[in-house]
Design an enzyme around this catalytic site. Structure first.
Site, PDB file in Angstrom:
ATOM      1  CG  HIS A  96      26.844  -7.450 -33.861  1.00 21.74           C
ATOM      2  ND1 HIS A  96      27.407  -8.661 -34.160  1.00 21.74           N
ATOM      3  CD2 HIS A  96      27.455  -6.550 -34.685  1.00 21.74           C
ATOM      4  CE1 HIS A  96      28.322  -8.516 -35.096  1.00 21.74           C
ATOM      5  NE2 HIS A  96      28.371  -7.241 -35.443  1.00 21.74           N
TER       6      HIS A  96
ATOM      7  CB  SER B   5      -2.484 -12.282 -19.783  1.00 25.72           C
ATOM      8  OG  SER B   5      -2.441 -13.065 -18.605  1.00 25.72           O
TER       9      SER B   5
ATOM     10  CD  GLU C 119       4.224 -13.953 -28.733  1.00 28.58           C
ATOM     11  OE1 GLU C 119       4.847 -13.221 -27.964  1.00 28.58           O
ATOM     12  OE2 GLU C 119       3.216 -14.605 -28.384  1.00 28.58           O
TER      13      GLU C 119
ATOM     14  CE  LYS D  89       1.954 -10.527 -20.649  1.00 30.62           C
ATOM     15  NZ  LYS D  89       3.371 -10.641 -20.783  1.00 30.62           N
TER      16      LYS D  89
END
Ligand code: ARG
Length: 463
Positions: free
Chosen positions: A161, A282, A295, A288
């Site tokens: 979980h 970024s 992804e 970043k």
């Protein structure tokens, strides 16, 4: 009229030329030219069989071989001139062959239809793609093993979980993906044996009246056997669907792994770093470093799932035997192969570049009472029924929570308030190392077990 005859291989009975729009709508050469080299291989085997059965002359076979060799070179060096007017890869090659060698080129299609021809080409293409993919899966498994080998003692929290559950080793976690990929490879192997059947000889749908030898063509092309029913041979696309389904499962596994890499790399978690070459920055936020590759893998999984659904839907309403619908099998299949090939290729390298941060993993494993189950098991071994042990430990956890400390930080006298059976040896049980070591059976996270699993996996990879 004459001009239609020139252009189209099949236009003899037509009163008007096919509309431009229709030509563009029905042509497949823009994508099925990918099959060119397989088409040539299939034609060579077919022609050899025709000559061996006396259906064409030895001279025809020589001419066909000579012409196809020229075409092969043109395809490889990019000088072959593809024509939309010639519809698909098959007619483009046949027309060029006839230009090069004359009548022998026109004899090649004897006892054959584009229906069994295209099915053969796609099977040859897919067989070769599966073989490439099996190598890539092996490489990725090898990269997982190399990383796992270094981390059988690196402790991290195992989750259920997404809550801290029990301590495990990072190696054990990685080996879960090894197992998934092992099943994935098995599925591809299994699928390959059904891909590897020869449709040629089925001709349009009913077989052919020439005295052909299908087994000979099968052997020449390395097929394990022939498709045993001519209607099925030209219309079956199960093999492509089955492959795409195996591919969807692989992407699903890689997507799950990607999700974990993304989470682990998030500064909030900080378990790993992914090598810079797999990340991007970024354009606005200078601080970043984004995990773009995982992804994108997660994102590309969607298109492979989509292709599976597309192919199933393509087939569901088709009556026997061949229908033009089947031309639509190629783009989803090609894209599935390409997506998977690129993904597997990049992944092996990315896994090799993972930098592990053991302190962060350990700190996380020390939060969330990951060894509570170990304490309950300890009490059971002292004679307490499991349910009572569970209750006693739950109270101890509540107490620790109130004090804001770990179970291992509670003094013995305090712990004994929850069960008189608790003795000095409890602290070994409450330690992360003790917890791991105690799960000492096949499939467990004990370091010696994971080392044995890695050793077995290495042997498996060599097979
Ligand atoms: N381009 C076609 C395909 O991909 C080849 C077979 C065409 N057969 C036919 N009867 N029109 O399926």
């Amino acid at each position: 009229m004459a001009s239609i005859q020139d252009k189209d291989t099949w236009s003899g009975r037509f009163n008007e030329p096919v509309a431009e729009l229709v030509k563009r709508y029905t042509a497949s050469v823009d994508f099925d030219r990918k099959l060119a080299l397989f088409d040539i291989r299939g034609s060579l085997a077919h022609a050899q069989m025709l000559a061996s059965c006396g259906i064409i002359a030895a001279q025809d076979l020589d001419d066909i071989r000579r012409g196809l060799a020229v075409i092969e070179n043109e395809v490889v060096d990019g000088t072959f001139e593809w024509s939309l007017d010639l519809e698909d890869v098959h007619l483009n090659i046949e027309k060029r062959l006839t230009m090069l060698v004359g009548d022998a080129g026109k004899r090649l299609h004897t006892g054959r239809s584009r229906n069994d021809q295209v099915a053969t080409d796609v099977r040859l293409y897919l067989r070769s793609a599966i073989d490439d993919m099996l190598v890539l899966i092996g490489n990725m498994q090898g990269a997982l093993l190399d990383l796992a080998q270094q981390h059988t003692h690196t402790i991290m929290p195992g989750f259920t979980h997404l809550q801290v559950a029990q301590p495990i080793s990072f190696a054990h976690h990685l080996m879960a993906y090894f197992e998934m990929l092992k099943r994935d490879a098995e599925r591809l192997h299994d699928c390959r044996s059904r891909v590897n059947r020869l449709p040629l000889g089925a001709a349009a749908l009913a077989g052919t009246s020439y005295p052909i030898k299908r087994e000979m063509v099968a052997e020449l092309l390395g097929f394990e056997g022939v498709c045993e029913n001519s209607l099925d041979a030209v219309s079956d696309r199960d093999f492509a669907i089955e492959f795409t389904s195996a591919a969807a499962l692989i992407m699903m596994h890689l997507s799950r792994f990607s999700e974990e890499l993304i989470l682990w790399m998030s500064p909030r978690v900080g378990f790993i770093d992914i090598a810079d070459r797999f990340c991007t920055g970024s354009s606005i936020m200078p601080q970043k470093k984004n995990p773009d590759v995982p992804e994108l893998v997660r994102g590309k999984t969607g298109r492979v799932f989509g292709h599976l659904m597309g192919l199933l839907t393509l087939m569901k309403g088709q009556p026997l035997a061949y229908n033009k619908d089947n031309q639509e099998d190629k783009e989803p299949l090609f894209d599935t192969v390409e997506t998977l090939t690129q993904t597997l290729r990049i992944y092996a390298d990315m896994v090799g570049g993972i930098k592990v941060k053991p302190e962060a993993m350990r700190a996380a494993a020390l939060q969330g009472y990951a060894t509570a189950t170990d304490l309950a098991d300890y009490l059971v071994k002292k004679g307490l029924p499991f349910r009572d042990a569970h209750e006693a430990v739950a109270l101890a956890v509540r107490y620790a929570e109130q004090r804001g400390c770990d179970l291992a930080d509670i003094e013995l006298a305090e712990l004994q308030r929850f069960s008189a059976d608790i003795a000095d040896d409890v602290y070994q049980v409450l330690s992360l190392e003790g917890s791991l070591a105690s799960r000492n059976h096949i499939g467990g996270t004990a370091p010696n077990q994971v080392e044995a699993a890695i050793a077995r996996a290495r042997v498996h990879l060599l097979k």
